[in-house]
Design a protein around this motif. Sequence first.
Motif: not given
Length: 137
Positions: A18-19, A49, A52, A60, A62
């Motif tokens: 997810s990142r 998006t 997190y 940031r 995810k």
Amino acid sequence: MGEKWTILILREVWYGSSRFSDFERVLGCPRNLLATRLRMLVEEGILVTETYKEPGARSRPKYVITPKGMDLVPAVMGLLQWGDRYRADPDGPAMLTRHRGCGAHVAPEIRCAQGHLVQTEDIESIPGPGFRMKPPQ
């Protein structure tokens, strides 16, 4: 969708990534190209998006798949099945897909609205309501 990195990003989302850093590490995609593809997937409504924050780090984004993105699963599964059949490593495919409930292999199929399994040679295409003839030039 017709671009290699886009399909690979979606595959990784379905595998649990997810990142940005996850995608970069696993795929080896150039950063600028990865950023462009992720931005396009968000603009198209396939991913969204969410923010997190890990302890001691800045916030940031995810990437999370949307229902529109989930509707692409059969198409991408079909491409993965093709790749596993014709392009896999001699030892076999890198990943196996299975039903979480029973562990059986998962494979995409084509079925008609009546539930019949349809073979490729039994598919016909006919004009639909949005069909328009191109005017003669």
